[in-house]
Design a protein around this motif. Structure first.
Motif, PDB file in Angstrom:
ATOM      1  N   GLY A 196      23.888  57.963  46.157  1.00 16.36           N
ATOM      2  CA  GLY A 196      23.112  56.729  46.207  1.00 16.36           C
ATOM      3  C   GLY A 196      22.428  56.394  44.887  1.00 16.36           C
ATOM      4  O   GLY A 196      21.778  55.354  44.762  1.00 16.36           O
ATOM      5  N   ARG A 197      22.557  57.270  43.890  1.00 15.96           N
ATOM      6  CA  ARG A 197      21.793  57.050  42.649  1.00 15.96           C
ATOM      7  C   ARG A 197      22.296  55.844  41.855  1.00 15.96           C
ATOM      8  O   ARG A 197      21.509  55.099  41.287  1.00 15.96           O
ATOM      9  N   PHE A 198      23.606  55.665  41.780  1.00 13.30           N
ATOM     10  CA  PHE A 198      24.153  54.535  41.020  1.00 13.30           C
ATOM     11  C   PHE A 198      24.859  53.578  41.968  1.00 13.30           C
ATOM     12  O   PHE A 198      25.688  53.992  42.771  1.00 13.30           O
ATOM     13  N   ALA A 199      24.530  52.286  41.834  1.00 11.56           N
ATOM     14  CA  ALA A 199      25.164  51.287  42.706  1.00 11.56           C
ATOM     15  C   ALA A 199      26.384  50.708  41.983  1.00 11.56           C
ATOM     16  O   ALA A 199      26.326  49.632  41.399  1.00 11.56           O
ATOM     17  N   PHE A 200      27.478  51.445  42.001  1.00  3.98           N
ATOM     18  CA  PHE A 200      28.687  50.968  41.320  1.00  3.98           C
ATOM     19  C   PHE A 200      29.372  49.886  42.140  1.00  3.98           C
ATOM     20  O   PHE A 200      29.269  49.862  43.367  1.00  3.98           O
ATOM     21  N   PRO A 201      30.121  48.989  41.452  1.00  4.79           N
ATOM     22  CA  PRO A 201      30.800  47.910  42.184  1.00  4.79           C
ATOM     23  C   PRO A 201      31.915  48.435  43.096  1.00  4.79           C
ATOM     24  O   PRO A 201      32.450  49.511  42.864  1.00  4.79           O
ATOM     25  N   ARG A 202      32.215  47.649  44.124  1.00  3.81           N
ATOM     26  CA  ARG A 202      33.331  47.947  45.034  1.00  3.81           C
ATOM     27  C   ARG A 202      34.398  46.898  44.747  1.00  3.81           C
ATOM     28  O   ARG A 202      34.415  45.850  45.414  1.00  3.81           O
ATOM     29  N   ALA A 245      31.939  57.495  46.109  1.00  6.92           N
ATOM     30  CA  ALA A 245      31.507  56.671  47.248  1.00  6.92           C
ATOM     31  C   ALA A 245      32.016  55.241  47.079  1.00  6.92           C
ATOM     32  O   ALA A 245      32.483  54.603  48.040  1.00  6.92           O
ATOM     33  N   ALA A 246      31.955  54.724  45.840  1.00  7.64           N
ATOM     34  CA  ALA A 246      32.428  53.359  45.583  1.00  7.64           C
ATOM     35  C   ALA A 246      33.932  53.261  45.827  1.00  7.64           C
ATOM     36  O   ALA A 246      34.423  52.305  46.439  1.00  7.64           O
ATOM     37  N   VAL A 247      34.662  54.280  45.373  1.00  7.46           N
ATOM     38  CA  VAL A 247      36.113  54.293  45.561  1.00  7.46           C
ATOM     39  C   VAL A 247      36.464  54.320  47.047  1.00  7.46           C
ATOM     40  O   VAL A 247      37.304  53.544  47.526  1.00  7.46           O
ATOM     41  N   ALA A 248      35.804  55.217  47.781  1.00  6.77           N
ATOM     42  CA  ALA A 248      36.119  55.351  49.204  1.00  6.77           C
ATOM     43  C   ALA A 248      35.830  54.043  49.942  1.00  6.77           C
ATOM     44  O   ALA A 248      36.597  53.607  50.803  1.00  6.77           O
ATOM     45  N   ASP A 249      34.729  53.408  49.563  1.00  8.81           N
ATOM     46  CA  ASP A 249      34.330  52.154  50.192  1.00  8.81           C
ATOM     47  C   ASP A 249      35.345  51.047  49.891  1.00  8.81           C
ATOM     48  O   ASP A 249      35.805  50.322  50.785  1.00  8.81           O
ATOM     49  N   ALA A 250      35.717  50.929  48.613  1.00  4.75           N
ATOM     50  CA  ALA A 250      36.663  49.884  48.201  1.00  4.75           C
ATOM     51  C   ALA A 250      38.035  50.115  48.835  1.00  4.75           C
ATOM     52  O   ALA A 250      38.671  49.186  49.351  1.00  4.75           O
ATOM     53  N   LEU A 251      38.466  51.366  48.811  1.00  5.97           N
ATOM     54  CA  LEU A 251      39.766  51.713  49.384  1.00  5.97           C
ATOM     55  C   LEU A 251      39.775  51.431  50.886  1.00  5.97           C
ATOM     56  O   LEU A 251      40.723  50.862  51.434  1.00  5.97           O
ATOM     57  N   GLY A 252      38.681  51.818  51.543  1.00  9.79           N
ATOM     58  CA  GLY A 252      38.569  51.613  52.982  1.00  9.79           C
ATOM     59  C   GLY A 252      38.697  50.142  53.349  1.00  9.79           C
ATOM     60  O   GLY A 252      39.376  49.774  54.312  1.00  9.79           O
ATOM     61  N   ASP A 253      38.078  49.287  52.547  1.00 11.56           N
ATOM     62  CA  ASP A 253      38.140  47.845  52.798  1.00 11.56           C
ATOM     63  C   ASP A 253      39.582  47.341  52.731  1.00 11.56           C
ATOM     64  O   ASP A 253      40.030  46.568  53.579  1.00 11.56           O
ATOM     65  N   ASN A 283      41.540  64.260  48.339  1.00 15.97           N
ATOM     66  CA  ASN A 283      40.081  64.071  48.246  1.00 15.97           C
ATOM     67  C   ASN A 283      39.455  63.957  49.640  1.00 15.97           C
ATOM     68  O   ASN A 283      39.810  63.077  50.429  1.00 15.97           O
ATOM     69  N   ARG A 284      38.497  64.843  49.918  1.00 17.21           N
ATOM     70  CA  ARG A 284      37.956  64.905  51.287  1.00 17.21           C
ATOM     71  C   ARG A 284      37.119  63.693  51.671  1.00 17.21           C
ATOM     72  O   ARG A 284      37.124  63.265  52.815  1.00 17.21           O
ATOM     73  N   THR A 285      36.399  63.136  50.690  1.00 18.09           N
ATOM     74  CA  THR A 285      35.605  61.940  51.001  1.00 18.09           C
ATOM     75  C   THR A 285      36.535  60.786  51.379  1.00 18.09           C
ATOM     76  O   THR A 285      36.306  60.051  52.348  1.00 18.09           O
ATOM     77  N   ILE A 286      37.608  60.639  50.591  1.00 17.38           N
ATOM     78  CA  ILE A 286      38.567  59.557  50.852  1.00 17.38           C
ATOM     79  C   ILE A 286      39.278  59.799  52.180  1.00 17.38           C
ATOM     80  O   ILE A 286      39.413  58.887  53.009  1.00 17.38           O
ATOM     81  N   LYS A 287      39.701  61.025  52.391  1.00 18.04           N
ATOM     82  CA  LYS A 287      40.382  61.369  53.638  1.00 18.04           C
ATOM     83  C   LYS A 287      39.482  61.069  54.841  1.00 18.04           C
ATOM     84  O   LYS A 287      39.926  60.506  55.841  1.00 18.04           O
ATOM     85  N   GLY A 288      38.212  61.460  54.726  1.00 15.27           N
ATOM     86  CA  GLY A 288      37.263  61.244  55.818  1.00 15.27           C
ATOM     87  C   GLY A 288      37.109  59.762  56.128  1.00 15.27           C
ATOM     88  O   GLY A 288      37.094  59.352  57.298  1.00 15.27           O
ATOM     89  N   THR A 289      37.006  58.953  55.068  1.00 13.60           N
ATOM     90  CA  THR A 289      36.883  57.501  55.255  1.00 13.60           C
ATOM     91  C   THR A 289      38.108  56.950  55.984  1.00 13.60           C
ATOM     92  O   THR A 289      37.987  56.149  56.922  1.00 13.60           O
ATOM     93  N   LEU A 290      39.288  57.385  55.548  1.00 12.50           N
ATOM     94  CA  LEU A 290      40.524  56.859  56.145  1.00 12.50           C
ATOM     95  C   LEU A 290      40.668  57.313  57.594  1.00 12.50           C
ATOM     96  O   LEU A 290      41.077  56.536  58.461  1.00 12.50           O
ATOM     97  N   GLU A 291      40.309  58.559  57.837  1.00  8.85           N
ATOM     98  CA  GLU A 291      40.396  59.086  59.203  1.00  8.85           C
ATOM     99  C   GLU A 291      39.514  58.285  60.150  1.00  8.85           C
ATOM    100  O   GLU A 291      39.925  57.920  61.257  1.00  8.85           O
ATOM    101  N   ALA A 292      38.297  57.987  59.687  1.00  6.71           N
ATOM    102  CA  ALA A 292      37.361  57.227  60.527  1.00  6.71           C
ATOM    103  C   ALA A 292      37.903  55.821  60.789  1.00  6.71           C
ATOM    104  O   ALA A 292      37.850  55.326  61.923  1.00  6.71           O
ATOM    105  N   LEU A 293      38.453  55.199  59.745  1.00  2.84           N
ATOM    106  CA  LEU A 293      39.015  53.852  59.913  1.00  2.84           C
ATOM    107  C   LEU A 293      40.147  53.857  60.933  1.00  2.84           C
ATOM    108  O   LEU A 293      40.241  52.967  61.786  1.00  2.84           O
TER     109      LEU A 293
END
Ligand code: KG4
Ligand code: ZN
Length: 361
Positions: A196-202, A245-253, A283-293
């Motif tokens: 949450g420290r840096f608000a990178f673009p999605r 986090a930004a990557v996972a969010d953008a990819l998820g969208d 990547n586990r963060t990305i995998k987790g995002t995709l699994e949830a979607l």
């Protein structure tokens, strides 16, 4: 059907024998992959000329090892399948020429395989998946969403308009002084960081255009890093976590859109599936995002074992079997010329700006 596969399109020298016997599940009899990571690490990326030379040195031994491991002699092989594109042309020439020579000497048919088709069909080798399904390919060279409708029948629904996702990981790592390949090191550093420290673009989030973009995110990372330099280990960890986090969010969208489109285009498909392939899928963060979607959208989430998600020759041998079985092996590919660019979907136009990394994007 027994097929010898050869893969040399990037920085892995690989050979494999795959067999399909009657109605039983296909079997990988051998799967040899020699990674050239160490040869390229000092340069922070794949150097095409070094890659081609390394393929020349290694390929004969790798093919020999694949045959020995499988306990299948060249005589017992039904065909030789080799990656003929897309990829770095030097490596493609080495692999395809070697395959041509082996096929000619052993009097076997040669099948020229599109590397992307290898990735696209892997889930049928590992999971026996039925057509149609959706494929997300995220590697150092490709970032695509493809509707896989049948052998040779692919529709690209999204691609990157600038960097591939793995490339964005690698460049971010380089900027932060982390070693190559960047993806695993960014993930490791991110584990102790504050996302949450840096608000990178999605990038592209919410856009009606279905494609991906990562270069703006990369620039934002550079600016954030420059602004607080010199970086402590905690700064690096926080940047990595925020980037991921930004990557996972953008990819998820992007993937969410594609799942909805799949539902619309294949309303009769009872149990739809999303397949992931490519190194970034580790990547586990990305995998987790995709699994949830997927679970939200009622899609099965299929992630073949990592060894078959990244570049390998079993997927090339398998694509050869699929083509033989479908009567689509083509003319003997003795005259096939390697293609550094070879879109899987010949209908979708290339995007302006895509493929900046060169051959594979
Ligand atoms: O599929 P692959 O092994 O080779 C090709 O590019 O064809 O993918 C390699 C890419 C590299 O960019 C690497 O940094 C990335 O996959 N990668 C990862 C992870 N492991 C590998 N990216 C993010 N997280 C990971 N754990
Ligand atoms: Zn690949």
């Amino acid at each position: 059907m027994r097929v010898l596969g050869i893969e040399t399109s990037c920085d892995e020298t690989a050979a494999s024998v795959v067999v399909l016997d009657g109605c039983s599940a296909p079997e990988i009899l051998s799967n040899i992959v020699l990674s050239q990571i160490e040869e390229h690490a000092a340069f922070g990326g794949v150097v095409p000329e070094i890659a081609a030379r390394a393929h020349v040195e290694a390929l004969d031994g790798i093919v020999e090892a694949a045959l020995a491991d499988s306990a299948v002699s060249l005589d017992e092989v039904d065909a030789v399948a080799a990656t003929a594109g897309p990829g770095l042309v030097g490596g493609l020439i080495v692999g395809l020429m070697t395959a041509k020579a082996i096929a000619a000497a052993a009097n076997k048919p040669l099948i020229a395989i599109n590397h992307l088709e290898g990735h696209a069909l892997t889930a049928r080798l590992t999971d026996g998946l039925e057509f149609p399904y959706l494929l997300l390919l995220v590697s150092g060279g490709h970032t695509q969403i493809v509707a896989v409708r049948g052998v040779g029948d692919y529709q690209r629904w999204a691609t990157t308009i600038d960097d591939a996702l793995g490339e964005a990981f690698d460049k971010t790592a380089k900027m932060l002084g982390l070693p190559y390949p960047g993806g695993p090191n960014v993930e490791k550093a991110a584990a102790s960081g504050d996302a949450g420290r840096f608000a990178f673009p999605r990038p592209m989030k919410g856009s009606a255009q279905p494609d991906f973009s990562f270069s703006g995110l990369k620039t934002a990372v550079r600016q954030a890093a420059t602004a607080i330099a010199p970086l402590s280990d905690q700064d690096v960890a926080d940047i990595c976590a925020s980037f991921q986090a930004a990557v996972a969010d953008a990819l998820g969208d992007r993937v969410d859109r594609a799942l909805a489109r799949f539902r619309e285009e294949f309303p009769d498909k009872a149990s739809p599936a999303l397949v992931v392939a490519g190194g970034v899928a580790a990547n586990r963060t990305i995998k987790g995002t995709l699994e949830a979607l997927c679970s939200e959208a009622g899609f099965a989430f299929v992630a073949p074992p990592q060894k078959l998600c990244t570049d390998n020759a079993a997927m090339i041998a398998w694509a050869g079997i699929e083509r033989l079985r479908a009567g689509m092996a083509g003319e003997n590919a003795a005259d096939f010329v390697p293609r550094s660019r070879w879109p899987l979907d010949s209908v979708s136009a290339p995007l302006v700006g895509s493929g900046r990394r060169g051959a594979k994007a």
